[in-house]
Design a protein around this motif. Structure first.
Motif, PDB file in Angstrom:
ATOM      1  N   MET A   1     -19.237   4.423   1.195  1.00 19.66           N
ATOM      2  CA  MET A   1     -19.950   5.196   2.218  1.00 19.66           C
ATOM      3  C   MET A   1     -21.379   5.513   1.776  1.00 19.66           C
ATOM      4  N   PHE A   2     -21.520   5.911   0.485  1.00 21.73           N
ATOM      5  CA  PHE A   2     -22.855   6.259  -0.010  1.00 21.73           C
ATOM      6  C   PHE A   2     -23.801   5.072   0.074  1.00 21.73           C
ATOM      7  N   LEU A   3     -23.313   3.885  -0.311  1.00 21.01           N
ATOM      8  CA  LEU A   3     -24.174   2.698  -0.290  1.00 21.01           C
ATOM      9  C   LEU A   3     -24.603   2.352   1.125  1.00 21.01           C
ATOM     10  N   ILE A   4     -23.693   2.533   2.080  1.00 22.44           N
ATOM     11  CA  ILE A   4     -24.026   2.260   3.481  1.00 22.44           C
ATOM     12  C   ILE A   4     -25.089   3.244   3.966  1.00 22.44           C
ATOM     13  N   GLU A   5     -24.905   4.509   3.615  1.00 20.92           N
ATOM     14  CA  GLU A   5     -25.875   5.529   4.025  1.00 20.92           C
ATOM     15  C   GLU A   5     -27.235   5.284   3.378  1.00 20.92           C
ATOM     16  N   PHE A   6     -27.231   4.894   2.102  1.00 16.04           N
ATOM     17  CA  PHE A   6     -28.509   4.640   1.427  1.00 16.04           C
ATOM     18  C   PHE A   6     -29.210   3.429   2.039  1.00 16.04           C
ATOM     19  N   ALA A   7     -28.434   2.384   2.388  1.00 16.97           N
ATOM     20  CA  ALA A   7     -29.025   1.206   3.015  1.00 16.97           C
ATOM     21  C   ALA A   7     -29.648   1.573   4.357  1.00 16.97           C
ATOM     22  N   ALA A   8     -28.940   2.385   5.140  1.00 16.13           N
ATOM     23  CA  ALA A   8     -29.488   2.827   6.426  1.00 16.13           C
ATOM     24  C   ALA A   8     -30.740   3.668   6.221  1.00 16.13           C
ATOM     25  N   ALA A   9     -30.714   4.541   5.211  1.00 18.56           N
ATOM     26  CA  ALA A   9     -31.867   5.391   4.917  1.00 18.56           C
ATOM     27  C   ALA A   9     -33.057   4.557   4.477  1.00 18.56           C
ATOM     28  N   ALA A  10     -32.811   3.521   3.673  1.00 23.10           N
ATOM     29  CA  ALA A  10     -33.893   2.660   3.208  1.00 23.10           C
ATOM     30  C   ALA A  10     -34.538   1.926   4.383  1.00 23.10           C
ATOM     31  N   LEU A  11     -33.719   1.493   5.331  1.00 27.12           N
ATOM     32  CA  LEU A  11     -34.263   0.824   6.518  1.00 27.12           C
ATOM     33  C   LEU A  11     -35.120   1.781   7.338  1.00 27.12           C
ATOM     34  N   LEU A  12     -34.661   3.015   7.485  1.00 24.39           N
ATOM     35  CA  LEU A  12     -35.438   4.013   8.222  1.00 24.39           C
ATOM     36  C   LEU A  12     -36.783   4.251   7.550  1.00 24.39           C
ATOM     37  N   ALA A  13     -36.774   4.334   6.222  1.00 21.04           N
ATOM     38  CA  ALA A  13     -38.028   4.532   5.490  1.00 21.04           C
ATOM     39  C   ALA A  13     -38.944   3.335   5.685  1.00 21.04           C
ATOM     40  N   ALA A  14     -38.383   2.128   5.639  1.00 24.46           N
ATOM     41  CA  ALA A  14     -39.188   0.916   5.819  1.00 24.46           C
ATOM     42  C   ALA A  14     -39.786   0.853   7.218  1.00 24.46           C
ATOM     43  N   PHE A  15     -39.016   1.239   8.227  1.00 26.44           N
ATOM     44  CA  PHE A  15     -39.505   1.219   9.603  1.00 26.44           C
ATOM     45  C   PHE A  15     -40.686   2.167   9.800  1.00 26.44           C
ATOM     46  N   ASN A  16     -40.785   3.154   8.954  1.00 25.83           N
ATOM     47  CA  ASN A  16     -41.857   4.147   9.088  1.00 25.83           C
ATOM     48  C   ASN A  16     -42.957   3.956   8.045  1.00 25.83           C
ATOM     49  N   THR A  17     -42.995   2.776   7.451  1.00 25.41           N
ATOM     50  CA  THR A  17     -44.022   2.460   6.469  1.00 25.41           C
ATOM     51  C   THR A  17     -45.118   1.621   7.112  1.00 25.41           C
ATOM     52  N   PRO A  18     -46.358   2.087   7.123  1.00 24.35           N
ATOM     53  CA  PRO A  18     -47.467   1.340   7.740  1.00 24.35           C
ATOM     54  C   PRO A  18     -48.006   0.282   6.775  1.00 24.35           C
ATOM     55  N   PHE A  19     -47.536  -0.945   6.926  1.00 20.95           N
ATOM     56  CA  PHE A  19     -47.877  -1.989   5.972  1.00 20.95           C
ATOM     57  C   PHE A  19     -49.360  -2.349   5.982  1.00 20.95           C
ATOM     58  N   ASP A  20     -50.004  -2.229   7.109  1.00 21.90           N
ATOM     59  CA  ASP A  20     -51.391  -2.662   7.203  1.00 21.90           C
ATOM     60  C   ASP A  20     -52.382  -1.521   7.399  1.00 21.90           C
ATOM     61  N   ARG A  21     -51.917  -0.299   7.347  1.00 16.29           N
ATOM     62  CA  ARG A  21     -52.840   0.813   7.564  1.00 16.29           C
ATOM     63  C   ARG A  21     -53.763   0.973   6.361  1.00 16.29           C
ATOM     64  N   PRO A  22     -55.072   1.002   6.575  1.00 17.85           N
ATOM     65  CA  PRO A  22     -56.006   1.180   5.462  1.00 17.85           C
ATOM     66  C   PRO A  22     -55.783   2.522   4.775  1.00 17.85           C
ATOM     67  N   ILE A  23     -56.132   2.571   3.504  1.00 19.79           N
ATOM     68  CA  ILE A  23     -56.039   3.841   2.798  1.00 19.79           C
ATOM     69  C   ILE A  23     -57.255   4.686   3.163  1.00 19.79           C
ATOM     70  N   TRP A  24     -57.162   5.990   2.934  1.00 17.33           N
ATOM     71  CA  TRP A  24     -58.288   6.874   3.211  1.00 17.33           C
ATOM     72  C   TRP A  24     -58.620   7.651   1.939  1.00 17.33           C
ATOM     73  N   ILE A  25     -59.550   8.577   2.014  1.00 17.10           N
ATOM     74  CA  ILE A  25     -60.116   9.180   0.815  1.00 17.10           C
ATOM     75  C   ILE A  25     -59.066   9.853  -0.059  1.00 17.10           C
ATOM     76  N   ASP A  26     -58.103  10.554   0.524  1.00 18.35           N
ATOM     77  CA  ASP A  26     -57.094  11.230  -0.293  1.00 18.35           C
ATOM     78  C   ASP A  26     -56.243  10.224  -1.064  1.00 18.35           C
ATOM     79  N   GLU A  27     -55.931   9.094  -0.436  1.00 17.64           N
ATOM     80  CA  GLU A  27     -55.180   8.050  -1.128  1.00 17.64           C
ATOM     81  C   GLU A  27     -56.066   7.309  -2.122  1.00 17.64           C
ATOM     82  N   PHE A  28     -57.328   7.202  -1.802  1.00 18.75           N
ATOM     83  CA  PHE A  28     -58.268   6.547  -2.703  1.00 18.75           C
ATOM     84  C   PHE A  28     -58.312   7.245  -4.054  1.00 18.75           C
ATOM     85  N   LEU A  29     -58.192   8.565  -4.057  1.00 12.63           N
ATOM     86  CA  LEU A  29     -58.189   9.319  -5.311  1.00 12.63           C
ATOM     87  C   LEU A  29     -57.055   8.872  -6.221  1.00 12.63           C
ATOM     88  N   HIS A  30     -55.965   8.410  -5.632  1.00  9.17           N
ATOM     89  CA  HIS A  30     -54.837   7.870  -6.386  1.00  9.17           C
ATOM     90  C   HIS A  30     -55.084   6.415  -6.769  1.00  9.17           C
TER      91      HIS A  30
END
Length: 440
Positions: A1-30
């Motif tokens: 059950m845990f592995l299924i939940e983690f896989a679903a959670a990982a997909l949700l995180a991936a769906f909300n990841t902006p692959f092409d969004r440029p970085i901005w000044i706060d991220e630039f500091l990193h």
């Protein structure tokens, strides 16, 4: 059950990841840390910069950025990877919490939908800042404390230790949330009759050795970074939240976004639900005690947010919704937890009040969150198949010079453009970015 939940959670995180969004000044500091040559150089830069531009941070996120960017090269995804992974931990922890509390898959789904409806929270899944890791560690430590002490397995304990140490490492705010969530868990187990009211049981429940290690780590890390001091501010604290009102930003735009502007009506319906239960036979009213814990969680999350806002106000610093990200997640959890508990109690009191009715009501309120996620998914798919604009080969020269301007805002803009160009070229992080922090 845990592995299924983690896989679903990982997909949700991936769906909300902006692959092409440029970085901005706060991220630039990193991003600049990827150009450094050693861990010691990166840490020395962190220690010196937390007195100024990187004030109020522990610097651990930046250190991780040094390790990953220097190894894998300039990439916005690698830069944001700690937040993406934290998003997966966040959703996994939410699912684990509602499974631990004994609620059905329907309520677990509703809890995830509510969190997805917190747009400000979800934004930080795809930003190289410590706010999503803070939210993930906060929910993970709540999940740990909601497991009955006698049933904490080795793996649950390991997750609890990891959440506590990571939370202390990633953000100073975690030190405020940790004891508050320990209290929530303690009250929950006390109301369930799973803990005796003694000092010894309370100390054992909190895991005193872990708390001691966390406190020592917090003291050492803070004395090296954010606690040393920072710049003095003279900003208007309400500059970014003056319209239409502070209350609007605090409620509709931050803590209760998942209700879609229906905060008052939802609160009214919730009060009516409880009112209907209160008029039940007195012998059954003891079952209403289960409603107290989610209400306590809601109250503590709001109190902490108010305290953080006041701290910014007192320092003449901006009050920003990102300061409330961890509280916003806790509020979506507390509200759904409250609804689920009302449904459970109601179904016990009358066969007419079946959980399906309450689940339907919750889904109706959160339906728009799912609609938003469908749009996010479409954007996600588009970003995967989209192609980056070609970069002129002459602009992919690692020996490029630093921007030359006396205007700070213009200079930052040029630095960020240069960093995004570096990412588009796909090389290692260029040495020129060392100069931003005064390194040769």
């Amino acid at each position: 059950m845990f592995l299924i939940e983690f896989a679903a959670a990982a997909l949700l995180a991936a769906f909300n990841t902006p692959f092409d969004r440029p970085i901005w000044i706060d991220e630039f500091l990193h991003f600049c840390f990827g150009a450094m040559v050693s861990t010691s150089e990166a840490w020395d830069t962190i220690r010196s910069s937390t007195k100024g531009i990187n004030h109020g941070q522990t610097g651990i996120y930046m250190l991780v950025n040094y390790w990953t960017l220097s190894r894998f090269g300039a990439s916005s995804l690698i830069l944001r990877l700690p937040s993406v992974l934290s998003g997966a931990v966040l959703f996994t922890s939410i699912l684990f919490i509602f499974r631990t509390l004994g609620y059905s898959i329907a309520w677990r789904t509703i809890a995830v939908l509510a969190t997805l409806g917190q747009a400000t929270v979800i934004f930080y899944v795809g930003e190289a800042r410590p706010y999503m890791p803070l939210a993930a560690a906060t929910v993970a430590i709540l999940a740990y404390y909601l497991v009955p002490p006698r049933t904490r397995t080795f793996w649950v304990g390991l997750c609890g230790v990891s959440a506590a140490i990571f939370g202390v490492a990633i953000h100073p705010y975690f030190a405020i949330y940790w004891p508050a969530l320990c209290l929530v868990g303690y009250v929950h187990h006390r109301l369930k009759g799973q803990i005796n009211v003694t000092i010894r049981s309370a100390v054992a429940y909190a895991n005193a050795p872990l708390c001691a290690v966390g406190l020592i780590f917090f003291a050492v890390l803070s004395s090296e970074t954010w606690l040393v001091g920072g710049p003095k501010f003279s900003f208007d604290p309400f500059q970014w939240i003056s319209q239409p009102s502070l209350w609007h930003h605090f409620s509709t735009e931050s803590h209760f976004q998942f209700l879609g502007g229906h905060l008052r009506s939802t609160a009214a319906v919730s009060v009516l639900m409880v009112g209907a239960l209160i008029v039940t036979p007195r012998a059954r009213r003891g079952e209403l005690l289960g409603l107290l814990t989610p209400l306590l969680l809601l109250a503590l999350a709001l109190i902490i947010s108010v305290g953080l806002a006041y701290a910014s106000y007192a320092r003449n610093y901006w009050i920003l919704p990102r300061q409330w990200v961890a509280s916003a997640v806790l509020i979506s959890i507390s509200v759904v937890w409250f609804w689920a508990e009302v449904a459970k109690v109601a179904s016990r009191l009358s066969v007419l009040l079946v959980p399906a009715v309450w689940i339907f009501a919750a889904v109706a309120v959160l339906g728009q969150a799912a609609a938003v996620e469908r749009m996010r998914l479409a954007d996600f798919v588009d970003s995967i198949y989209s192609t980056r604009a070609r970069v002129d080969a002459s602009k992919c020269d690692p020996s490029v010079t630093a921007p030359d301007t006396v205007d700070i805002d213009e200079g930052n803009k040029l630095w960020v453009q240069l960093a995004n160009n570096n990412i588009s070229c796909g090389d290692g992080v260029w040495p020129v970015f060392r100069k931003y922090y005064g390194l040769k």
